[in-house]
Design a protein around this motif. Structure first.
Motif, PDB file in Angstrom:
ATOM      1  N   LEU A   7       0.809  -1.220   0.000  1.00  0.00           N
ATOM      2  CA  LEU A   7       0.000   0.000   0.000  1.00  0.00           C
ATOM      3  C   LEU A   7       0.838   1.264   0.000  1.00  0.00           C
ATOM      4  O   LEU A   7       0.495   2.235  -0.654  1.00  0.00           O
ATOM      5  N   ILE A   8       1.941   1.270   0.736  1.00  0.00           N
ATOM      6  CA  ILE A   8       2.675   2.523   0.911  1.00  0.00           C
ATOM      7  C   ILE A   8       3.341   2.981  -0.385  1.00  0.00           C
ATOM      8  O   ILE A   8       3.216   4.155  -0.749  1.00  0.00           O
ATOM      9  N   PRO A   9       4.021   2.064  -1.136  1.00  0.00           N
ATOM     10  CA  PRO A   9       4.527   2.502  -2.439  1.00  0.00           C
ATOM     11  C   PRO A   9       3.416   2.974  -3.362  1.00  0.00           C
ATOM     12  O   PRO A   9       3.587   3.990  -4.057  1.00  0.00           O
ATOM     13  N   VAL A  10       2.284   2.272  -3.339  1.00  0.00           N
ATOM     14  CA  VAL A  10       1.166   2.692  -4.195  1.00  0.00           C
ATOM     15  C   VAL A  10       0.716   4.082  -3.804  1.00  0.00           C
ATOM     16  O   VAL A  10       0.522   4.961  -4.649  1.00  0.00           O
ATOM     17  N   ARG A  11       0.585   4.307  -2.501  1.00  0.00           N
ATOM     18  CA  ARG A  11       0.143   5.619  -2.035  1.00  0.00           C
ATOM     19  C   ARG A  11       1.113   6.706  -2.490  1.00  0.00           C
ATOM     20  O   ARG A  11       0.697   7.755  -2.993  1.00  0.00           O
ATOM     21  N   PHE A  12       2.400   6.433  -2.350  1.00  0.00           N
ATOM     22  CA  PHE A  12       3.424   7.415  -2.728  1.00  0.00           C
ATOM     23  C   PHE A  12       3.350   7.731  -4.221  1.00  0.00           C
ATOM     24  O   PHE A  12       3.267   8.906  -4.617  1.00  0.00           O
ATOM     25  N   LEU A  13       3.339   6.693  -5.055  1.00  0.00           N
ATOM     26  CA  LEU A  13       3.373   6.916  -6.503  1.00  0.00           C
ATOM     27  C   LEU A  13       2.108   7.593  -6.981  1.00  0.00           C
ATOM     28  O   LEU A  13       2.134   8.482  -7.834  1.00  0.00           O
ATOM     29  N   VAL A  14       0.973   7.204  -6.402  1.00  0.00           N
ATOM     30  CA  VAL A  14      -0.301   7.742  -6.855  1.00  0.00           C
ATOM     31  C   VAL A  14      -0.443   9.203  -6.418  1.00  0.00           C
ATOM     32  O   VAL A  14      -0.969  10.030  -7.153  1.00  0.00           O
ATOM     33  N   THR A  15       0.105   9.531  -5.230  1.00  0.00           N
ATOM     34  CA  THR A  15       0.095  10.931  -4.796  1.00  0.00           C
ATOM     35  C   THR A  15       0.950  11.790  -5.720  1.00  0.00           C
ATOM     36  O   THR A  15       0.547  12.882  -6.120  1.00  0.00           O
ATOM     37  N   LEU A  16       2.135  11.265  -6.073  1.00  0.00           N
ATOM     38  CA  LEU A  16       2.979  11.991  -7.026  1.00  0.00           C
ATOM     39  C   LEU A  16       2.262  12.157  -8.362  1.00  0.00           C
ATOM     40  O   LEU A  16       2.344  13.207  -8.993  1.00  0.00           O
ATOM     41  N   GLY A  17       1.561  11.099  -8.775  1.00  0.00           N
ATOM     42  CA  GLY A  17       0.853  11.146 -10.050  1.00  0.00           C
ATOM     43  C   GLY A  17      -0.203  12.228 -10.058  1.00  0.00           C
ATOM     44  O   GLY A  17      -0.344  12.971 -11.037  1.00  0.00           O
ATOM     45  N   GLN A  18      -0.932  12.345  -8.933  1.00  0.00           N
ATOM     46  CA  GLN A  18      -1.958  13.383  -8.889  1.00  0.00           C
ATOM     47  C   GLN A  18      -1.321  14.771  -8.883  1.00  0.00           C
ATOM     48  O   GLN A  18      -1.839  15.705  -9.488  1.00  0.00           O
ATOM     49  N   MET A  19      -0.182  14.900  -8.199  1.00  0.00           N
ATOM     50  CA  MET A  19       0.553  16.168  -8.218  1.00  0.00           C
ATOM     51  C   MET A  19       0.896  16.546  -9.652  1.00  0.00           C
ATOM     52  O   MET A  19       0.728  17.703 -10.065  1.00  0.00           O
TER      53      MET A  19
ATOM     54  N   PHE B  17      14.074   7.506   2.401  1.00  0.00           N
ATOM     55  CA  PHE B  17      14.261   8.080   1.063  1.00  0.00           C
ATOM     56  C   PHE B  17      14.748   7.037   0.072  1.00  0.00           C
ATOM     57  O   PHE B  17      14.309   7.020  -1.077  1.00  0.00           O
ATOM     58  N   ILE B  18      15.644   6.140   0.520  1.00  0.00           N
ATOM     59  CA  ILE B  18      16.123   5.098  -0.394  1.00  0.00           C
ATOM     60  C   ILE B  18      14.958   4.190  -0.793  1.00  0.00           C
ATOM     61  O   ILE B  18      14.809   3.824  -1.963  1.00  0.00           O
ATOM     62  N   TYR B  19      14.111   3.881   0.182  1.00  0.00           N
ATOM     63  CA  TYR B  19      12.958   3.010  -0.077  1.00  0.00           C
ATOM     64  C   TYR B  19      12.048   3.615  -1.136  1.00  0.00           C
ATOM     65  O   TYR B  19      11.712   2.982  -2.139  1.00  0.00           O
ATOM     66  N   PHE B  20      11.669   4.893  -0.950  1.00  0.00           N
ATOM     67  CA  PHE B  20      10.756   5.518  -1.910  1.00  0.00           C
ATOM     68  C   PHE B  20      11.456   5.791  -3.240  1.00  0.00           C
ATOM     69  O   PHE B  20      10.834   5.733  -4.298  1.00  0.00           O
ATOM     70  N   ASP B  21      12.756   6.088  -3.184  1.00  0.00           N
ATOM     71  CA  ASP B  21      13.489   6.347  -4.420  1.00  0.00           C
ATOM     72  C   ASP B  21      13.514   5.099  -5.295  1.00  0.00           C
ATOM     73  O   ASP B  21      13.457   5.201  -6.523  1.00  0.00           O
ATOM     74  N   GLY B  22      13.587   3.922  -4.662  1.00  0.00           N
ATOM     75  CA  GLY B  22      13.567   2.685  -5.435  1.00  0.00           C
ATOM     76  C   GLY B  22      12.304   2.574  -6.264  1.00  0.00           C
ATOM     77  O   GLY B  22      12.353   2.295  -7.467  1.00  0.00           O
ATOM     78  N   TYR B  23      11.153   2.835  -5.620  1.00  0.00           N
ATOM     79  CA  TYR B  23       9.877   2.760  -6.350  1.00  0.00           C
ATOM     80  C   TYR B  23       9.780   3.874  -7.379  1.00  0.00           C
ATOM     81  O   TYR B  23       9.321   3.665  -8.496  1.00  0.00           O
ATOM     82  N   TRP B  24      10.252   5.070  -7.002  1.00  0.00           N
ATOM     83  CA  TRP B  24      10.193   6.183  -7.936  1.00  0.00           C
ATOM     84  C   TRP B  24      11.025   5.874  -9.180  1.00  0.00           C
ATOM     85  O   TRP B  24      10.603   6.128 -10.306  1.00  0.00           O
ATOM     86  N   SER B  25      12.236   5.303  -8.966  1.00  0.00           N
ATOM     87  CA  SER B  25      13.111   5.022 -10.101  1.00  0.00           C
ATOM     88  C   SER B  25      12.500   3.985 -11.032  1.00  0.00           C
ATOM     89  O   SER B  25      12.613   4.106 -12.257  1.00  0.00           O
TER      90      SER B  25
END
Lengths: 140, 141
Positions: A7-19, B17-25
């Motif tokens: 859930l947390i990666p999904v939440r992060f990516l989807v929030t960025l997407g809406q931004m 930050f490393i954790y989220f950067d992995g998904y972002w990348s």
């Protein structure tokens, strides 16, 4: 761990997407504002509609920034319910904003979407802040 | 804290930050591959520039994977070596992002947003890693 891993990666990516979607609205602002106005509008009406649209965009960006700070600082990181609501509504928001831009929806429509895709996730975020710093349900 | 047990020095913000950067990348790489396919089909490129730029995107993914792995390992085991490699590999990653932001043949608005997000991430990680490295050296002395 299961919910944390998904859930947390999904939440992060989807929030960025809406931004991203909200920032793109700024580029096509004129089209949406003109679509909302009658055929023979004057400058005053255009200014008002534009100001209202910009207010919705600005508020949405501010709310999203607060949410991203809450997420990256770890305030609402461990609230599964918040992550679920955010993923759902921001995911919906991404899709709706893509439709908004490609179909040139009228600018007031953003105020109809606003409670669902911006306000409710923000209220959840504020609730997480209150729960952590006010009620101290978990150590920060 | 017990007197005999040392407090862990690993940096939690850096790890987040490393954790989220992995998904972002991963997302960035996927989107760039799609965009380069699109640009290759729709837009006219000067001869032999498209493969070079696409190689940049692949290199980004490779560098980022190695960098984030070394950063995670270095941070969790409190080893200075991993963190220093993490900081050193920041340079090629930032250069590639700058290239994709500013100097490639066609820069789409989409890519501008994504590259700026990436540079913010890498910049914050850079400073967090330097702070973590300071803590690790202090402990080693």
């Amino acid at each position: 761990m299961g919910s944390k891993g998904g859930l947390i990666p999904v939440r992060f990516l989807v929030t960025l997407g809406q931004m991203l979607g909200i920032i793109f609205l700024l580029y096509s602002k004129g089209d949406h504002v003109r679509a909302a106005l009658p055929f023979d509008y004057d400058k005053e009406e255009y200014k008002d509609a534009e100001r209202s649209f910009e207010a919705a965009i600005g508020l949405s960006i501010a709310f999203l920034i607060v949410e991203l700070i809450g997420l990256l600082a770890g305030v609402s990181l461990f609230f599964t319910a918040v992550a679920f609501v955010d993923s759902l509504l921001h995911g919906l928001g991404c899709v709706l904003l893509v439709m908004f831009i490609t179909n040139e929806w009228r600018s007031e429509t953003l105020w109809i979407l606003f409670p669902f895709i911006s306000l409710v996730p923000f209220v959840c975020e504020v609730w997480a802040f209150v729960a952590v710093f006010g009620l101290q349900v978990m150590p920060y | 804290m017990d007197a005999g047990v040392a407090k862990p020095q690993s940096s939690l913000p850096l790890q987040i930050f490393i954790y989220f950067d992995g998904y972002w990348s991963a997302l960035y790489f996927a989107i760039e591959v799609l965009l380069f396919t699109y640009k290759g089909v729709v837009l006219r490129y000067p001869p032999s520039t498209w493969p070079g730029e696409f190689t940049m995107v692949v290199l980004f993914a490779v560098f980022q994977k190695i960098r984030l792995y070394l950063g995670t390992a270095g941070n969790k085991t409190e080893q200075l070596g991993g963190i220093l490699w993490f900081v050193l590999l920041t340079i090629p990653v930032v250069l590639i992002l700058m290239y994709l932001l500013e100097f490639q043949v066609y820069v789409l608005r989409f890519e501008v947003f994504l590259a700026i997000t990436g540079i913010c991430f890498v910049g914050v990680e850079f400073f967090l890693a330097l702070i973590a490295a300071c803590f690790f050296t202090r402990r080693a002395v």
